[in-house]
Design an enzyme around this catalytic site. Structure first.
Site, PDB file in Angstrom:
ATOM      1  N   GLY A   9       3.399  -5.236  37.313  1.00  0.00           N
ATOM      2  CA  GLY A   9       3.619  -3.922  36.594  1.00  0.00           C
ATOM      3  C   GLY A   9       4.700  -3.058  36.760  1.00  0.00           C
ATOM      4  O   GLY A   9       5.561  -3.178  37.597  1.00  0.00           O
TER       5      GLY A   9
ATOM      6  N   GLY B   3       5.867   1.295  35.929  1.00  0.00           N
ATOM      7  CA  GLY B   3       5.507   2.683  35.842  1.00  0.00           C
ATOM      8  C   GLY B   3       6.404   3.728  36.165  1.00  0.00           C
ATOM      9  O   GLY B   3       7.654   3.137  36.072  1.00  0.00           O
ATOM     10  N   GLY B   4       6.294   4.899  36.021  1.00  0.00           N
ATOM     11  CA  GLY B   4       7.323   5.975  36.130  1.00  0.00           C
ATOM     12  C   GLY B   4       8.107   6.111  37.481  1.00  0.00           C
ATOM     13  O   GLY B   4       9.176   6.634  37.372  1.00  0.00           O
ATOM     14  N   PHE B   5       7.503   5.620  38.263  1.00  0.00           N
ATOM     15  CA  PHE B   5       8.163   5.453  39.701  1.00  0.00           C
ATOM     16  C   PHE B   5       8.908   4.076  40.285  1.00  0.00           C
ATOM     17  O   PHE B   5       9.483   4.017  40.893  1.00  0.00           O
ATOM     18  CB  PHE B   5       7.137   5.651  40.734  1.00  0.00           C
ATOM     19  CG  PHE B   5       6.467   6.997  40.765  1.00  0.00           C
ATOM     20  CD1 PHE B   5       7.254   8.033  40.905  1.00  0.00           C
ATOM     21  CD2 PHE B   5       5.185   7.206  40.512  1.00  0.00           C
ATOM     22  CE1 PHE B   5       7.024   9.498  40.737  1.00  0.00           C
ATOM     23  CE2 PHE B   5       4.738   8.319  40.525  1.00  0.00           C
ATOM     24  CZ  PHE B   5       5.323   9.726  40.575  1.00  0.00           C
ATOM     25  N   GLY B   6       8.687   3.199  39.490  1.00  0.00           N
ATOM     26  CA  GLY B   6       9.230   1.995  39.681  1.00  0.00           C
ATOM     27  C   GLY B   6       8.452   0.711  39.083  1.00  0.00           C
ATOM     28  O   GLY B   6       7.634   0.775  38.621  1.00  0.00           O
TER      29      GLY B   6
ATOM     30  N   VAL C 226       6.499  -3.025  40.258  1.00  0.00           N
ATOM     31  CA  VAL C 226       5.806  -3.670  41.180  1.00  0.00           C
ATOM     32  C   VAL C 226       5.804  -5.343  41.039  1.00  0.00           C
ATOM     33  O   VAL C 226       5.450  -5.669  39.922  1.00  0.00           O
ATOM     34  CB  VAL C 226       4.275  -3.213  41.199  1.00  0.00           C
ATOM     35  CG1 VAL C 226       3.346  -3.778  42.194  1.00  0.00           C
ATOM     36  CG2 VAL C 226       4.404  -1.813  41.156  1.00  0.00           C
TER      37      VAL C 226
ATOM     38  N   LYS D 115       6.656  -2.288  45.606  1.00  0.00           N
ATOM     39  CA  LYS D 115       7.287  -1.316  44.561  1.00  0.00           C
ATOM     40  C   LYS D 115       8.841  -1.333  44.865  1.00  0.00           C
ATOM     41  O   LYS D 115       9.218  -0.643  45.878  1.00  0.00           O
ATOM     42  CB  LYS D 115       6.235  -0.320  44.408  1.00  0.00           C
ATOM     43  CG  LYS D 115       7.020   0.906  43.762  1.00  0.00           C
ATOM     44  CD  LYS D 115       5.903   1.713  43.209  1.00  0.00           C
ATOM     45  CE  LYS D 115       5.293   1.303  42.030  1.00  0.00           C
ATOM     46  NZ  LYS D 115       4.694   2.210  41.185  1.00  0.00           N
TER      47      LYS D 115
ATOM     48  N   ASP E  83       0.000  11.460  38.695  1.00  0.00           N
ATOM     49  CA  ASP E  83       0.050  10.273  37.728  1.00  0.00           C
ATOM     50  C   ASP E  83      -1.277   9.448  37.538  1.00  0.00           C
ATOM     51  O   ASP E  83      -1.158   8.311  37.547  1.00  0.00           O
ATOM     52  CB  ASP E  83       1.364   9.560  37.690  1.00  0.00           C
ATOM     53  CG  ASP E  83       1.535   8.587  36.545  1.00  0.00           C
ATOM     54  OD1 ASP E  83       1.133   8.713  35.651  1.00  0.00           O
ATOM     55  OD2 ASP E  83       2.449   7.525  36.786  1.00  0.00           O
TER      56      ASP E  83
END
Length: 674
Positions: free
Chosen positions: A352, A354-357, A359, A373, A470
């Site tokens: 997946g 997301g906003g942070f990086g 995975v 991640k 989040d």
């Protein structure tokens, strides 16, 4: 290298302050956190108890050091006081006692204050910083001594660094007079004409290990060539360790360490005007040669000292790191290991984004499955600071949090390693048509309650307050027993440098789950997680995705508006699984009620997380009627807004807008079956 030293100096809470030989008033500096307590509150009462007991407790200990905790969360106070090693009991007690009114004057009603004084350091905080010795020192201000040196700055710097290294060595390896652990004073014969002596002092809190103490003080010393800048006196202060030097005596008693200064640089040779041209040329050549030779010798000496110091720092840093790793059950992974485990971070192993990086799934050589991640936007941050934050997060253990196993620092890249959760994220079970009916109501209710308990731990029970920022369905993972585990906890804190903020210019999160005050104004509080939890609860009960979250269709009416419309019409039962009967049906309707309370526009109208858990566990507890929630509509929504709205929050994928709408009367009916 300069950048590394400067980053280390900043993270270590450096403070350079003028030390006059005679000061008319006691010297004091303070740092204050933004959170405050109310007058006549429980926190203030607990602070009074602390102020009454801590000075006596500190002065009664041989090492002049004590810690204390008073009260319970959310009014729990952790405190630390460390008196200078040469201070007697009465001086120690008076200094710590003076710190509390000093804190009130300089940081009125602040919950987190650090006071630095000549004879002691005092910190009290609503954060449990005592659980993490050596980490998370408060940030302070830097000032400069106005007096300029009257000797070579390079010579003075080399002499001071040599003195402080010797003093630190003695502080770490010796016990002084057997009662003052990690304390030493030193003196150095320097220049008889200008500064006959240089005096130094080094100290750590007694609870540190020798490796932790050396690492703390060595970090200060390593940065000295850059913060010293030719000043004849200065201090470097943190709550866990401190050092000080001056050309004037400032401590009592004889020095524990005595060293000799490095040789003075050779004076420049000035040729005589009366010499012949040949003699002048020879004189100039000889002067240049002598200068070059002296410079080369000095560079050689400094290089050897630096190499030795860096090797010592590296070894001690490694020991300190591994000690902290063991306590936090956190592993440092090699980048090649993670690269091989994830198939060079191949697309087929991608779990997946997301906003942070991003995975990736990985398999270690021993067969263990992991989730890796790769953080984004970590290149501009101090990696030492990020590592310390990760070590804090690794010590947070709860059944409803995904366990952080370790990390990897590779060049300017940061990778976090988590336990691998086989069942994946909650959104697959709610919104994927092929798996939508996999969960029964008991499992859904357990997921709602488990998410609430995980938030409770982050907000109230962990050693540091974590606001997730989040929370959404694909950040909730389900283990083999279908128990929920919150993922990405602490990453907002990590990306912001570890400070709890009341407002941020960098909004992270997902539209549809973000509270309006956060999405529009950047206001950060635990209530923004409550809003996200409310959206999650409504999604779980209805198995419908809220408009605007991730890739949902912006032409679809927002879930919150649909739930509210059904609530006001008395048809809310249509929003739940029609197969539910009896107690399960009432429980599902109650969860919708709680979800609506959590998504109120005004954060003050939302319940806190302990109240939510209480409401979930007590079916007989009467709930207050919800007001109109914060509405989000897609710009192309095909449904009109209800006529009785007071205001509408509208958004597209790049912005959030608030519009005022006239208010009409509204009658709330209870839709629960009788």
């Amino acid at each position: 290298m300069l950048g590394c030293y400067l980053a280390l100096a900043a993270a270590a809470v450096i403070m350079l302050l003028p030390l006059a030989a005679a000061q008319p008033t006691p010297w004091r500096e303070s740092t204050c956190a933004s959170s405050t307590y109310a007058a006549n509150s429980t926190y203030q009462a607990n602070l009074g108890l602390l102020a009454a007991a801590l000075p006596a407790n500190v002065s009664a200990t041989p090492a002049g050091f004590a810690t204390a905790t008073v009260g319970v969360v959310p009014d729990l106070i952790s405190a630390l006081a460390l008196c200078r090693g040469d201070a007697n009991a009465s001086t120690c007690r008076a200094c710590v006692a003076a710190g509390f009114p000093g804190a009130q004057r300089e940081c009125p009603n602040s919950k987190d204050v650090t006071i630095y004084q000549d004879d002691c350091v005092l910190r009290f905080s609503d954060q449990r910083f005592l659980d993490f010795v050596g980490a998370n020192s408060p940030v302070s201000v830097t000032t400069v001594d106005p007096e300029n040196l009257t000797v070579s700055a390079a010579w003075f710097t080399a002499a001071t660094v040599a003195l402080m290294n010797a003093t630190v060595d003695h502080a770490v390896t010796a016990r002084g007079n057997s009662t003052k652990k990690y304390f030493a004073t030193g003196e150095e014969n320097f220049d008889a004409t200008h500064y006959p002596m240089i005096y130094g002092l080094a100290q750590c809190v007694p609870e540190m290990t020798a490796a932790q103490c050396r690492s703390c003080l060595s970090g200060f010393i390593a940065a000295m060539p850059w913060w010293l800048k030719g000043m004849p006196r200065g201090r470097v202060l943190g709550i866990w360790c401190n050092l000080r030097y001056s050309v004037n005596p400032f401590y009592t008693g004889s020095a524990m360490v005595k060293v000799s200064a490095p040789p003075a640089p050779a004076p420049a040779t000035v040729p005589s005007i009366a010499t012949t041209e040949g003699t002048g040329r020879k004189g100039r050549v000889a002067g240049i040669s002598a200068g070059v030779a002296c410079f080369a010798v000095m560079i050689l000496i400094l290089t050897v000292c630096t190499v030795i110091r860096l090797k010592r720092r590296k070894a001690n840093k490694r020991d300190n790191a591994f000690n902290r790793m063991a306590r936090g059950k956190c592993t440092i992974y090699e980048f090649p290991t993670l690269k091989e485990a994830t198939g060079n971070f191949s697309e087929k192993n991608k779990l997946g984004e997301g906003g942070f990086g991003t995975v990736y799934k990985g398999n270690l050589p021993d067969g263990q499955e992991i989730a890796v991640k790769k953080l984004i936007d970590s290149a501009g941050q101090g990696l030492d600071q990020i590592r310390n934050e990760v070590l804090v997060l690794a010590q947070l253990q709860h059944k409803n949090l995904v366990r952080l196993q370790g990390f990897c620092l590779h060049q300017n890249e940061m990778l976090l390693v988590y336990e691998y959760i086989k069942n994946g994220s909650l959104d697959n079970f709610l919104f994927d048509a092929s798996r939508r009916n996999t969960l029964n109501w008991d499992q859904e209710y357990n997921i709602i309650l488990g998410i609430a308990k995980g938030i409770m731990y982050l907000h109230e029970d962990s050693s540091v307050r974590i606001i997730h920022r989040d929370l959404k369905a694909n950040n909730i993972l389900l283990d083999d027993a279908m128990d929920p585990k919150i993922a990405d906890f602490g990453l907002a804190r990590l990306q912001e440098g570890g400070h709890t903020q009341t407002r941020t210019t960098r909004v992270v999160g997902t539209y549809g789950y973000m509270a309006p005050e956060y999405a529009i104004h950047g206001n950060v509080s635990p209530k923004i997680d409550i809003f996200s939890f409310g959206v999650l609860a409504l999604e779980i009960v209805t198995k419908r995705k809220n408009c605007g979250s991730d890739d949902s269709d912006t032409d679809t009416v927002n879930l919150l508006s649909d739930v509210w419309t059904c609530w006001t019409k008395g048809t809310i039962s249509e929003m739940i699984d029609q197969s539910l009967e009896g107690h399960s049906r009432i429980q599902a309707l109650r969860c919708i009620h709680i979800g609506l309370l959590c998504v109120q526009s005004d954060p003050d109208d939302r319940p806190d997380i302990p109240s939510i858990i209480f409401m979930l566990n007590r079916d007989d507890m009467e709930l207050q009627p919800p007001e109109q929630p914060a509405f989000f509509f897609g710009e192309n929504s095909n449904s009109a807004s209800p006529p009785y709205q007071q205001g509408v929050y509208m958004y597209n994928r790049s912005e959030v807008i608030f519009e005022d709408i006239s208010k009409n009367g509204l009658t709330i009916t209870y839709p629960y079956p009788r």
